[in-house]
Each structure stands twice: as C-alpha cells, then as structure tokens.
Enzyme design. Structure first.
Site, PDB file in Angstrom:
ATOM      1  N   ASP A   1       0.801  -1.199   0.064  1.00  0.00           N
ATOM      2  CA  ASP A   1      -0.137  -0.062   0.268  1.00  0.00           C
ATOM      3  C   ASP A   1       0.908   1.152   0.014  1.00  0.00           C
ATOM      4  O   ASP A   1       1.823   1.484   0.707  1.00  0.00           O
ATOM      5  CB  ASP A   1      -1.026   0.115   1.440  1.00  0.00           C
ATOM      6  CG  ASP A   1      -1.852  -1.055   1.347  1.00  0.00           C
ATOM      7  OD1 ASP A   1      -1.592  -2.036   0.691  1.00  0.00           O
ATOM      8  OD2 ASP A   1      -2.576  -1.171   2.448  1.00  0.00           O
TER       9      ASP A   1
ATOM     10  N   GLU B   1     -10.516  -1.637   4.120  1.00  0.00           N
ATOM     11  CA  GLU B   1      -9.205  -1.099   4.547  1.00  0.00           C
ATOM     12  C   GLU B   1      -9.027   0.206   3.713  1.00  0.00           C
ATOM     13  O   GLU B   1      -9.865   0.648   2.831  1.00  0.00           O
ATOM     14  CB  GLU B   1      -8.126  -2.052   3.813  1.00  0.00           C
ATOM     15  CG  GLU B   1      -8.272  -3.272   4.568  1.00  0.00           C
ATOM     16  CD  GLU B   1      -7.093  -4.260   4.052  1.00  0.00           C
ATOM     17  OE1 GLU B   1      -6.348  -4.781   5.199  1.00  0.00           O
ATOM     18  OE2 GLU B   1      -6.671  -4.401   3.094  1.00  0.00           O
TER      19      GLU B   1
END
Length: 462
Positions: free
Chosen positions: A20, A196
């Site tokens: 990420d 998320e």
C-alpha cells in the site's frame, strides 16, 4: 538511490517487497510517497514505511526507509500531514513538523492502534511519539488512518476503518494527539471482505467552486469486483460530523484487477486531488515472479467529479505531468517499450472496436469496445502466465454515448485504460514477453476501426 520500475513509469522500490501507498503528501516542491515495505525480503513482512520523492509524480527518487518496524510492532498503513500551525508542538511555525499517523500493529496480530511519528527534516528521519498510541480501542483490527485538515471544523479529521465490522469511523482532534469520535459509516455497499485504506476528501462538481461534494474511498479484500482486492467509492456530503452518502450502492473505482489500497495526496497545489494505488491483487501478489523487487504503484491519476446523464461520477485521468514524457507519434506496427494509445470510438453502428498490442516475442493482449455488452474491455488471456486469475475485465457504458474517448497507457507489465472522460477505468497487470510493443487495430468480422487514433511512445527518464 534512484527509482526502479518494471516499466519506467510506475514506482517500485529498488529491491524487496512493497504494497500500500502511505503518507502521500506534497511539501516544499516535492511529492512524498511512503509505502508499505519489507526492507529485508521480497515477501510481505517486517512492515515499515519506505520512502520516495518526486518533483513531477513520474520520476521518483527512492530514499532510505523512513519509519522502521521494531521488536514489538510493525508500521502499518497510514497518512502524513504537515502541521503548519504547530498544533502538536512537535515543530515550530518556522519549521513545521511532518507528522505520520500510522497503525501500530503488534507482531502477534493481537492489537492494532493509531500512533504518531514526526520529522523535522522533510521526512528523512523520524521520531516516534513517546505518548503512543494516540487512539486505542483495544482491538486486533482497527487500522489505516487517513488524516487531513478539515476546513469545515478547523480541526484535524481522521478517517479510519474497523475492517471486520465493515465500518469507517471519523475522529476529530485539535492537536493530533487527542482524538474524539464523531460518527461511523457502514456497513453498506460491498461488504464481502475486510474494509481497508479509507480516504475522505472534497471535490468541486464539474470544476464549479460553488458546488462541493465529498468522496469516500474504501478498499475491500476479498470481495472486489473481479475477485480478490478492489476499491469502492461513495459520493455524498460531510457536515463536520458525519458523511451522508447520496447513494449507498457500490461504485467501483476501477474495473480491473490491479488497483488496490489507493489514497490521495494531501496539500497538492491548486486543490488538485491526485491518487496512487498499489498495482496488484492480494490473490496473487505473493506469487508475482519479479526479483529483486515485488510490487509497483499505478500511474498517478487526477480525480475529478463530473456530471454525466444527470448523475455525478468520479473520473480519473493520468496526471497532466505525463505529457512531458510523451514522445513522437507512432504509426501502427511501429514499436516502443511504453505506449500511450488515444482513440475515439463510435457506438452508433452497433459494431465492436478491438485493439491488439503485441510484444516482440508474440504474446499480446486486447482491449476496446464490445458492442454486444456495450462495455469497454481488457482481455489479457494471451499475456499472462500460469498464476490462476480472471483475464477479461469489463466496464459497461452507463449512458447512450454515440462516441467516446479511450486512453490506454501500456507499460512493460501493465495496461491502464481510461474511457468516457475517465469515468470508466481498468487497471491490469500483464506478462508481455520481450521489451518492445506494437499496436494493431483488429478489424475482425463485425468490428470497425476507431474514428481517430494516435499512438505515442512514452520516454521516461532513466
């Protein structure tokens, strides 16, 4: 260290694992990209914040690891702000602190809480706040804080997720250290996996500064549109306390397989909203056969809100800075390592339009418009290896466009499609053999050529 990339366009670390994007922020003329990084191995683990900077979002310079994991905790995803008013006391008005707000993840998976670190040298070195954690609900799943300055309330706003409950929580703070709960959003939309990497931000509608809407991004894994990872978004209003969605049905940010956990940069000049995602899918991220690095980012995209058929939609286009890297126009069949393909496609005759991009060793993928399903599509069946995956990814036209624009950015291992003003996006990883690519326009039976076409080489600086 200089940037390394499988394609020369997409950032990836020189070596080892990346996932990420974190802490995306613009400060003193530089875009800072922090990212989930394993400094030691080419697999997920030892989560720390890697760091790269760029002056133009395309050409990245990798810096040393910014915030390293320690014996007890990993540094999970989060965000960064520049504390210009010194609300935290970490810096001064003359030299404001860059503050990272991240999830401290206990190595035994028993606990996640939000923590701070600060830097007084533009993100090069960091000090973890001695009062950590600053927000702790005593949960094992509570993560991914995205913090911004909320002009509605003149306070810091944190958007964070309760992944297993499929909820986004909003918190407010005057000093980044003490947080008060405002409200929750969800579960709504797609809920077949963990929520998320949320992001809440305002955008003008059709560029009109008197009309503002707020966009909430929520990544989900599994449960994405094509299986595995995906990102949904909601458009609505923020009143300083709660997010009220106009519609709680899911809109997908990307109809491909390989754009996950993306968030936007804080503090970009001229109120531009620039997004970067992780160009992979958790279903096969670990088995992608790259070495000594694994994982790349999408091309940065500018997000806007546009009204289409009476409905407000989120649109994404490659950042304008890419124009500086576009080289000479190519005729069909000419080869280049990286390509931009721009075309106008007609739907009025009810015929499909298909493009084929072939690698010098013969593997290829196709994309275009399928008249039967009224969809744009990518078919990577002939540009893949044995990793199990879906290969045909489609995005349906929602209006009755007689013509529409399509832009494809082809890297050495990916294709990113932006169509219908950027309201339909498909991002897919590929395996194309060899280095150079050539484009042909397949006018198969029942297919028609595009109205107009321009193919250009992209020449990233080495």
């Amino acid at each position: 260290m200089s940037s390394h990339s499988g394609s020369g366009l997409h950032f990836s670390p020189e070596r080892n694992w990346m996932n990420d994007p974190n802490g995306l922020i613009f400060y003193k003329g530089k875009y800072h990209l922090f990212f989930q990084h394993n400094p030691f191995e080419n697999v997920w683990g030892n989560m720390s914040w890697g760091h790269a900077v760029s002056e133009d979002l395309i050409n990245w310079n990798e810096l040393p690891v910014a915030i390293a994991c320690d014996d007890s905790h990993a540094i999970f995803s989060g965000s960064a702000v520049v504390d210009y008013f010194n609300t935290s006391g970490f810096g001064t008005l003359e030299n404001p602190a860059m503050v990272a707000i991240y999830t401290a993840h206990k190595h035994d998976d028993s606990h996640q809480a939000q923590a701070l670190a600060y830097s007084l040298d533009e993100g090069l070195t960091w000090v973890k706040y001695e009062g950590n954690p600053v927000l702790d609900l005593q949960l094992n799943h509570f993560r991914d804080p995205k913090v911004m300055w909320d002009r509605t309330t003149e306070a810091w706003l944190m958007t964070v997720v309760l992944p297993k409950e499929r909820k986004v929580s909003f918190y407010s703070s005057k000093d980044l250290k003490n947080w008060a709960h405002l409200s929750d959003f969800g579960p709504v939309g797609a809920t077949d996996g963990d929520w998320e990497c949320p992001d809440l931000f305002p955008l003008f509608v059709d560029g009109d500064e008197s009309r503002t809407k707020w966009v909430l991004l929520i990544s989900i894994n599994p449960g994405g549109l094509t299986g595995g990872s995906g990102t949904q978004y909601f458009i609505g209003d923020w009143n300083g306390k709660e997010f009220i969605a106009d519609d709680v049905r899911t809109n997908w940010l990307d109809y491909g397989r390989d754009n996950y956990a993306g968030v936007t940069f804080n503090d970009v000049p001229n109120q531009r909203r620039v997004f970067i995602g992780w160009m992979s899918n958790w279903e096969y991220a670990h088995s992608f056969p790259t070495s000594p690095w694994r994982g790349a980012m999408t091309l940065p995209r500018e997000l806007t809100l546009i009204t289409k058929d009476g409905k407000i939609s989120l649109a994404a286009k490659p950042v304008a800075e890419l124009e500086n890297y576009l080289g000479e126009k190519l005729t069909a069949g000419n080869k280049a390592e990286l390509l931009q393909i721009m075309a106008t496609i007609s739907t009025s005759e009810g015929l499909s339009t298909k493009f084929r991009v072939t690698a010098d060793a013969g593997s290829y993928f196709e994309f275009g418009y399928d008249a039967k399903s009224k969809s744009i599509f990518v078919d990577r069946s002939n540009a893949w290896n044995e990793i199990p995956s879906t290969h045909i990814h489609c995005a349906r036209l929602t209006g009755d466009e007689k013509t529409f624009d399509i832009c494809a950015i082809v890297g050495s291992a990916s294709v990113e499609i932006f169509a219908v003003g950027g309201t339909l996006v498909i991002t897919d990883l590929l395996f194309l053999s060899g280095v150079s690519r050539s484009v042909s326009f397949e006018i198969a039976e029942g297919c028609q050529p595009p109205r107009s076409i321009a193919v250009r080489a992209i020449a990233p600086r080495r």
